[in-house]
Scaffold this motif. Structure first.
Motif, PDB file in Angstrom:
ATOM      1  N   LYS A  15       0.826  -1.227   0.000  1.00  0.00           N
ATOM      2  CA  LYS A  15       0.000   0.000   0.000  1.00  0.00           C
ATOM      3  C   LYS A  15       0.853   1.267   0.000  1.00  0.00           C
ATOM      4  N   THR A  16       1.817   1.304   0.927  1.00  0.00           N
ATOM      5  CA  THR A  16       2.627   2.523   1.042  1.00  0.00           C
ATOM      6  C   THR A  16       3.464   2.710  -0.224  1.00  0.00           C
ATOM      7  N   THR A  17       3.969   1.617  -0.751  1.00  0.00           N
ATOM      8  CA  THR A  17       4.771   1.689  -1.985  1.00  0.00           C
ATOM      9  C   THR A  17       3.912   2.239  -3.124  1.00  0.00           C
ATOM     10  N   ALA A  39      -2.962   7.383   6.784  1.00  0.00           N
ATOM     11  CA  ALA A  39      -4.003   6.988   7.738  1.00  0.00           C
ATOM     12  C   ALA A  39      -3.765   5.574   8.256  1.00  0.00           C
ATOM     13  N   ASP A  40      -2.542   5.097   8.151  1.00  0.00           N
ATOM     14  CA  ASP A  40      -2.199   3.783   8.691  1.00  0.00           C
ATOM     15  C   ASP A  40      -1.357   4.015   9.943  1.00  0.00           C
ATOM     16  N   PRO A  41      -1.896   3.687  11.129  1.00  0.00           N
ATOM     17  CA  PRO A  41      -1.143   3.980  12.364  1.00  0.00           C
ATOM     18  C   PRO A  41       0.260   3.367  12.368  1.00  0.00           C
ATOM     19  N   SER A  42       0.457   2.276  11.615  1.00  0.00           N
ATOM     20  CA  SER A  42       1.796   1.671  11.622  1.00  0.00           C
ATOM     21  C   SER A  42       2.522   1.951  10.311  1.00  0.00           C
ATOM     22  N   SER A  43       2.150   3.028   9.683  1.00  0.00           N
ATOM     23  CA  SER A  43       2.698   3.245   8.344  1.00  0.00           C
ATOM     24  C   SER A  43       3.934   4.132   8.332  1.00  0.00           C
ATOM     25  N   ASN A  44       4.486   4.251   7.170  1.00  0.00           N
ATOM     26  CA  ASN A  44       5.723   4.989   6.980  1.00  0.00           C
ATOM     27  C   ASN A  44       5.696   5.738   5.649  1.00  0.00           C
ATOM     28  N   LEU A  45       4.534   6.287   5.339  1.00  0.00           N
ATOM     29  CA  LEU A  45       4.440   7.011   4.068  1.00  0.00           C
ATOM     30  C   LEU A  45       5.416   8.182   4.049  1.00  0.00           C
ATOM     31  N   MET A 132      -4.436   8.584  -0.299  1.00  0.00           N
ATOM     32  CA  MET A 132      -4.534   8.119   1.096  1.00  0.00           C
ATOM     33  C   MET A 132      -3.997   6.715   1.257  1.00  0.00           C
ATOM     34  N   ASP A 133      -3.085   6.587   2.203  1.00  0.00           N
ATOM     35  CA  ASP A 133      -2.521   5.277   2.538  1.00  0.00           C
ATOM     36  C   ASP A 133      -3.216   4.826   3.822  1.00  0.00           C
ATOM     37  N   ASN A 134      -3.966   3.746   3.752  1.00  0.00           N
ATOM     38  CA  ASN A 134      -4.796   3.348   4.891  1.00  0.00           C
ATOM     39  C   ASN A 134      -4.348   2.050   5.540  1.00  0.00           C
TER      40      ASN A 134
HETATM   41 MG   LIG Z   1       2.253   0.788   4.761  1.00  0.00          MG
END
Ligand SMILES: [Mg+2]
Ligand SMILES: Nc1ncnc2c1ncn2[C@@H]1O[C@H](COP(=O)(O)OP(=O)(O)O)[C@@H](O)[C@H]1O
Length: 263
Positions: A15-17, A39-45, A132-134
């Protein structure tokens, strides 16, 4: 008119990629300004875009609570929260980033959330494109904005199980009753040769396949060297495939008009 493109799918499916690749495409094509929403609590956008971020919408909400109503003179709760929202927005040329942060713990946050939701909706309207990255099923995001989604991209790896998981996530998202115009499937890390059984499962789940991103050594290298994916070269196979996908789905208008729409 804002076009909202959102990612959904379980962790590690790309997703983030894909969000970063879409943002790279829009930026290169001059479809600016773009609002990226993590919007992903564990994300790294932020990392994928090469941004440094310390504060999120969650932080802004906590700061509001810490004031316990002791706001600067002449400032209402509403203007204070609006100010906080603009403070946490990371701005750069043609691309801004908003990080939602962790969902709140127990307690009544309804008042702050209602105000933030209204201002987030207004903010989104300032951009011709929002990406949006979710987290998997978009629950977090759906509580934060009433904004509809034009294109929801479901990410899956190249596996039957992955496609079935997308089927389940789609059911969860349908229950949220969000306004979504089109839903597409994107398969990440797809091999050259595809098994007919894989296509059969896509049909069984009634998914609409938009495209398949190959495993890309450039992405691997950029990840290892912690280089932003926005800087990927044009010859990256993933970059080329994502350009093809975007050309199929986005509506392009007059560029200067898009820039003029910004507040
Ligand atoms: Mg991600
Ligand atoms: N097409 C690809 N080629 C090479 N590596 C990839 C590709 N897509 C994703 N990756 C890598 O796989 C990992 C998971 O991708 P990521 O986008 O972070 O997934 P998600 O956001 O869904 O959790 C990351 O390390 C990313 O760099």
């Amino acid at each position: 008119m804002t076009q909202v493109i959102a990612m959904a799918g379980k962790g590690g499916t790309g997703k983030t990629t894909l969000a970063a690749l879409i943002i790279r495409y829009l930026k290169k094509k001059g479809h600016r300004p773009i609002l990226a929403v993590d919007a992903d609590p564990s994300s790294n956008l932020a990392d994928a875009l090469g941004f440094r971020v310390k504060r999120s919408l969650g932080t802004a909400r906590e700061e509001f609570f810490e004031t316990k109503g002791n706001l600067p003179p002449g400032m209402t709760k509403e203007t204070y929260l609006e100010m906080k929202l603009h403070e946490i927005l990371v701005e750069s040329q043609g691309l801004d980033l908003l990080v939602m942060g962790r969902p709140e713990g127990p307690g009544c946050y309804c008042y702050a959330n209602n105000i933030l939701r209204r201002h987030l909706d207004l903010l989104i309207n300032n951009y011709p494109f929002v990406v949006m990255d979710n987290e998997a099923g978009m629950e977090h995001l759906s509580r934060r904005t009433t904004q509809g989604v034009d294109h929801l991209l479901f990410l899956s790896d190249y596996s039957i199980k992955g496609i079935r998981t997308v089927g389940k996530i789609r059911e969860l998202i349908d229950e949220l009753k969000l306004s979504i115009t089109e839903k597409h499937l994107v398969v990440d890390r797809a091999p050259r040769e595809l098994d007919p059984g894989f296509f059969q499962e896509i049909q069984n789940q009634r998914l609409n396949l938009l495209g398949m991103i190959p495993e890309d050594p450039f992405i691997f290298e950029y990840e290892m060297k912690e280089k932003p994916l926005l800087d990927l070269p044009d010859e990256s196979s993933a970059v080329r495939v994502v350009a093809g996908m975007m050309e199929k789905i986005i509506k392009t208008g007059n560029r200067s008009e898009a820039i003029g729409n910004r507040l």
